[in-house]
Each structure stands twice: as C-alpha cells, then as structure tokens.
Motif scaffolding. Sequence first.
Motif, PDB file in Angstrom:
ATOM      1  N   ARG A   1      -8.411 -10.700  -1.766  1.00 44.35           N
ATOM      2  CA  ARG A   1      -9.326 -11.759  -2.220  1.00 44.35           C
ATOM      3  C   ARG A   1      -8.577 -13.074  -2.414  1.00 44.35           C
ATOM      4  O   ARG A   1      -9.067 -14.146  -2.035  1.00 44.35           O
ATOM      5  CB  ARG A   1     -10.011 -11.354  -3.522  1.00 44.35           C
ATOM      6  N   GLY A   2      -7.390 -12.983  -3.008  1.00 44.76           N
ATOM      7  CA  GLY A   2      -6.594 -14.193  -3.206  1.00 44.76           C
ATOM      8  C   GLY A   2      -6.191 -14.829  -1.887  1.00 44.76           C
ATOM      9  O   GLY A   2      -6.137 -16.055  -1.761  1.00 44.76           O
TER      10      GLY A   2
ATOM     11  N   SER B   1      -6.450 -14.899  -7.068  1.00 49.60           N
ATOM     12  CA  SER B   1      -7.716 -14.176  -7.142  1.00 49.60           C
ATOM     13  C   SER B   1      -8.191 -14.044  -8.576  1.00 49.60           C
ATOM     14  O   SER B   1      -9.355 -14.337  -8.895  1.00 49.60           O
ATOM     15  CB  SER B   1      -7.555 -12.788  -6.507  1.00 49.60           C
ATOM     16  N   GLU B   2      -7.307 -13.595  -9.458  1.00 53.29           N
ATOM     17  CA  GLU B   2      -7.713 -13.375 -10.843  1.00 53.29           C
ATOM     18  C   GLU B   2      -7.997 -14.685 -11.572  1.00 53.29           C
ATOM     19  O   GLU B   2      -8.825 -14.731 -12.478  1.00 53.29           O
ATOM     20  CB  GLU B   2      -6.652 -12.561 -11.571  1.00 53.29           C
ATOM     21  N   ALA B   3      -7.325 -15.775 -11.165  1.00 52.81           N
ATOM     22  CA  ALA B   3      -7.602 -17.074 -11.772  1.00 52.81           C
ATOM     23  C   ALA B   3      -8.919 -17.650 -11.257  1.00 52.81           C
ATOM     24  O   ALA B   3      -9.616 -18.363 -11.994  1.00 52.81           O
ATOM     25  CB  ALA B   3      -6.464 -18.048 -11.474  1.00 52.81           C
ATOM     26  N   SER B   4      -9.273 -17.333 -10.013  1.00 53.49           N
ATOM     27  CA  SER B   4     -10.474 -17.905  -9.408  1.00 53.49           C
ATOM     28  C   SER B   4     -11.749 -17.297  -9.970  1.00 53.49           C
ATOM     29  O   SER B   4     -12.651 -18.016 -10.411  1.00 53.49           O
ATOM     30  CB  SER B   4     -10.438 -17.711  -7.885  1.00 53.49           C
ATOM     31  N   ASP B   5     -11.837 -15.972  -9.958  1.00 53.93           N
ATOM     32  CA  ASP B   5     -13.075 -15.342 -10.428  1.00 53.93           C
ATOM     33  C   ASP B   5     -12.811 -13.966 -11.021  1.00 53.93           C
ATOM     34  O   ASP B   5     -13.632 -13.064 -10.912  1.00 53.93           O
ATOM     35  CB  ASP B   5     -14.101 -15.245  -9.296  1.00 53.93           C
ATOM     36  N   GLY B   6     -11.662 -13.822 -11.664  1.00 54.08           N
ATOM     37  CA  GLY B   6     -11.290 -12.546 -12.254  1.00 54.08           C
ATOM     38  C   GLY B   6     -10.936 -12.657 -13.713  1.00 54.08           C
ATOM     39  O   GLY B   6     -11.601 -13.357 -14.485  1.00 54.08           O
ATOM     40  N   ALA B   7      -9.850 -12.010 -14.107  1.00 54.83           N
ATOM     41  CA  ALA B   7      -9.467 -11.940 -15.517  1.00 54.83           C
ATOM     42  C   ALA B   7      -9.125 -13.293 -16.113  1.00 54.83           C
ATOM     43  O   ALA B   7      -9.228 -13.480 -17.329  1.00 54.83           O
ATOM     44  CB  ALA B   7      -8.276 -10.989 -15.675  1.00 54.83           C
ATOM     45  N   GLY B   8      -8.705 -14.247 -15.268  1.00 56.89           N
ATOM     46  CA  GLY B   8      -8.324 -15.561 -15.768  1.00 56.89           C
ATOM     47  C   GLY B   8      -9.319 -16.654 -15.452  1.00 56.89           C
ATOM     48  O   GLY B   8      -8.998 -17.844 -15.593  1.00 56.89           O
TER      49      GLY B   8
ATOM     50  N   GLY C   1     -17.743 -16.587  -3.100  1.00 57.06           N
ATOM     51  CA  GLY C   1     -16.873 -15.473  -3.439  1.00 57.06           C
ATOM     52  C   GLY C   1     -17.499 -14.107  -3.315  1.00 57.06           C
ATOM     53  O   GLY C   1     -16.883 -13.113  -3.728  1.00 57.06           O
ATOM     54  N   SER C   2     -18.689 -14.020  -2.759  1.00 56.58           N
ATOM     55  CA  SER C   2     -19.313 -12.711  -2.556  1.00 56.58           C
ATOM     56  C   SER C   2     -18.731 -12.043  -1.318  1.00 56.58           C
ATOM     57  O   SER C   2     -18.531 -12.698  -0.284  1.00 56.58           O
ATOM     58  CB  SER C   2     -20.826 -12.852  -2.393  1.00 56.58           C
ATOM     59  N   GLU C   3     -18.474 -10.748  -1.421  1.00 47.29           N
ATOM     60  CA  GLU C   3     -17.867 -10.013  -0.313  1.00 47.29           C
ATOM     61  C   GLU C   3     -18.885  -9.767   0.791  1.00 47.29           C
ATOM     62  O   GLU C   3     -20.002  -9.297   0.538  1.00 47.29           O
ATOM     63  CB  GLU C   3     -17.316  -8.677  -0.824  1.00 47.29           C
ATOM     64  N   LEU C   4     -18.475 -10.065   2.027  1.00 48.03           N
ATOM     65  CA  LEU C   4     -19.337  -9.864   3.179  1.00 48.03           C
ATOM     66  C   LEU C   4     -18.997  -8.581   3.932  1.00 48.03           C
ATOM     67  O   LEU C   4     -19.888  -7.857   4.376  1.00 48.03           O
ATOM     68  CB  LEU C   4     -19.224 -11.065   4.130  1.00 48.03           C
ATOM     69  N   ILE C   5     -17.706  -8.315   4.100  1.00 44.91           N
ATOM     70  CA  ILE C   5     -17.275  -7.154   4.875  1.00 44.91           C
ATOM     71  C   ILE C   5     -15.799  -6.911   4.620  1.00 44.91           C
ATOM     72  O   ILE C   5     -15.063  -7.848   4.284  1.00 44.91           O
ATOM     73  CB  ILE C   5     -17.521  -7.393   6.392  1.00 44.91           C
TER      74      ILE C   5
ATOM     75  N   VAL D   1      -9.546  -7.896 -12.992  1.00 43.41           N
ATOM     76  CA  VAL D   1     -10.939  -7.559 -12.749  1.00 43.41           C
ATOM     77  C   VAL D   1     -11.109  -6.929 -11.370  1.00 43.41           C
ATOM     78  O   VAL D   1     -11.852  -5.968 -11.188  1.00 43.41           O
ATOM     79  CB  VAL D   1     -11.828  -8.814 -12.879  1.00 43.41           C
ATOM     80  N   HIS D   2     -10.384  -7.466 -10.393  1.00 39.02           N
ATOM     81  CA  HIS D   2     -10.581  -7.035  -9.007  1.00 39.02           C
ATOM     82  C   HIS D   2      -9.623  -5.936  -8.567  1.00 39.02           C
ATOM     83  O   HIS D   2      -9.700  -5.465  -7.426  1.00 39.02           O
ATOM     84  CB  HIS D   2     -10.469  -8.233  -8.061  1.00 39.02           C
ATOM     85  N   GLY D   3      -8.717  -5.517  -9.447  1.00 34.71           N
ATOM     86  CA  GLY D   3      -7.850  -4.386  -9.159  1.00 34.71           C
ATOM     87  C   GLY D   3      -7.084  -4.533  -7.860  1.00 34.71           C
ATOM     88  O   GLY D   3      -6.507  -5.590  -7.567  1.00 34.71           O
ATOM     89  N   ASP D   4      -7.104  -3.473  -7.049  1.00 36.19           N
ATOM     90  CA  ASP D   4      -6.343  -3.472  -5.807  1.00 36.19           C
ATOM     91  C   ASP D   4      -6.872  -4.473  -4.783  1.00 36.19           C
ATOM     92  O   ASP D   4      -6.200  -4.745  -3.793  1.00 36.19           O
ATOM     93  CB  ASP D   4      -6.359  -2.069  -5.179  1.00 36.19           C
TER      94      ASP D   4
END
Length: 301
Positions: free
Chosen positions: A290-291, A112-119, A21-25, A282-285
């Motif tokens: 991401r999702g 996205s938020e369920a995977s590695d965000g607010a949830g 889940g780390s951003e590459l580009i 957590v990830h906002g816009d």
Amino acid sequence: MRIGIDLGGTKIEVLALDDVGSELIRKRRPTPTGDYAGTLDVIAELVAFVEAKIGRKGSVGVAAPGAISPASGLVKNANSTVLNGKALDRDLAAKLGRPIKIENDANCFALSEASDGAGAGASVVFGVILGTGVGGGLVVDGRLVSGRNRIAGEWGHNPLPFARDDERPGPLCYCGKSGCIETFLSGPGFARDHFARTGAALTAREIAAAAAAGEAEAGRSLALYRDRLARGLAGLINIVDPDVIAFGGGLSNIDSLYIGLPELMGRYAFSDRIATETRRAVHGDSSGVRGAAWLWPIAPC
C-alpha cells in the motif's frame, strides 16, 4: 489509479488503489530465486495483469529491500542480494515504459500507516518493523523522509542504547558491526538470546506463548526483550520525538509486547513524560505494498 509492488525475497505482490485508497485488485507471484532479469519480468507481468483487469494505466511504486544509493544510483543494503549493485529503478522504468518510484520497504510501511493507517492524522509518524530484521521509516506531515544518504529510519543499525556489561560487544550483525539493535530485537535475535540463556530452542512466538502460559524463563526473556525495545525506542524518541510509533512485522502481533511499554520508554527517554502513542499497524502485512502505491501523490490519467 495507483499501483504498488512489494518486492520480497519469496513473493512479489501487486496491489492497485483508487485515488481515495480503496483496494481495486491484488495478486501475488513467487520471486524468481537469484534471477534479476526474471524478477523484472514478473513485475512487468503483474503490472500488465492489473491494467488489463482494470482497463487503465496507473502510476507504479515499488517497495524493495535496500535503497537506491545517491552516490552510485544502484541498489545497496538489500538482503535480497541479487538486487545489490543493480539499477533497479532505471531498469524497471525501461521495462514498463514509464517513470516509477522505489523506496525501502520499511519506508513504504511507514508511509502506508501514516496515510490511512495507525498514524493517520498525526504530524510525525515513525514506522517500526520487528521481524526477521529491524527496520523503520519516518513520515513528517505526510511526506516520507528518506534522508541525504537514503538511510533515514534505519534505527536497527544503531548500537543498543544503555547496553549492560553482559550485552557488550553484542552479537555480530550482517552489516559487519556488533551490538546493533537488530541483533537483539529481530525475531532470530530474540530466539538466539533465549536459547543462550536457557538452552531452549524456541521461536519468538513460542517464547511469547510460553510466557503467557506462566513459564518463568520465557517470561524473563520476554521482559528483557521489552526492556531492550524500550531502550531502542527511547533513543529514537530523543532524536525524532514522533507523535505515533506504528508497529509492523511478525513480532508486532505479540500482544504482550505492548504491556507497560510507554512507562518503560519513559525510564530511558530524556523527558519527564512520554506521550508518544504506540499502535499496531492497521494494514498489517499489506502496508508495504500500500505504501508503494502511495509513493505517487497523484496518479496519471
């Protein structure tokens, strides 16, 4: 490598994630206005850009307005109307030369938020988007729930619960019905309601700022908005009963929106106590794109 595409009305964004889940580009391009073929071309160019930079191919997921109809296989309910009636998934798969996955942008936000965000770590997560529209998505045990008709999570197109006499029949919605939750809780709906009550033409953010500064009418408008939000969420809790509600969209950045919200929801939900957690994304816009990347659980080698 997972590649996510966020297909918006004004911009198309690409993002690549590694397998943890780390951003590459990431990169953005304007959306070609009213040009379906041009939109496909831009998506293909962005995918090619990412793969050239990283040096390998990846899975491709797309967050798009609307949904693919199970009945016709074509896009429905998209506010970017150039997409409606198009075989977006098949056309993109042919363009990119690989299978792709497409989901509603609100569903991608929730994933996205369920995977590695607010949830993260919660069993049942409902993602709420409060912006120019009102959308939602449901994730259960890490799995996105789209539904038989691919409309799961569309809480914004239910009637406002516990409507009062002065709230009926309610404003006309673009879906053709009146009194939808979206007509009250969207940014434009909030601004329209404040104008109707006060004659002051302010945006949602301006109303919140005026309320914070002690302006009485703005404070009343914000309190009414918060009460309507609690009613809408109470109906959602009665049906889904999520562990976490994650908030995104422009209105989610109004801090005062969350003041006393659990207690307000408790007035309307069918329970003696509401333990549902309400959290800002957590990830906002970035949650939509991401999702989209997370639609593929395992990227191809």
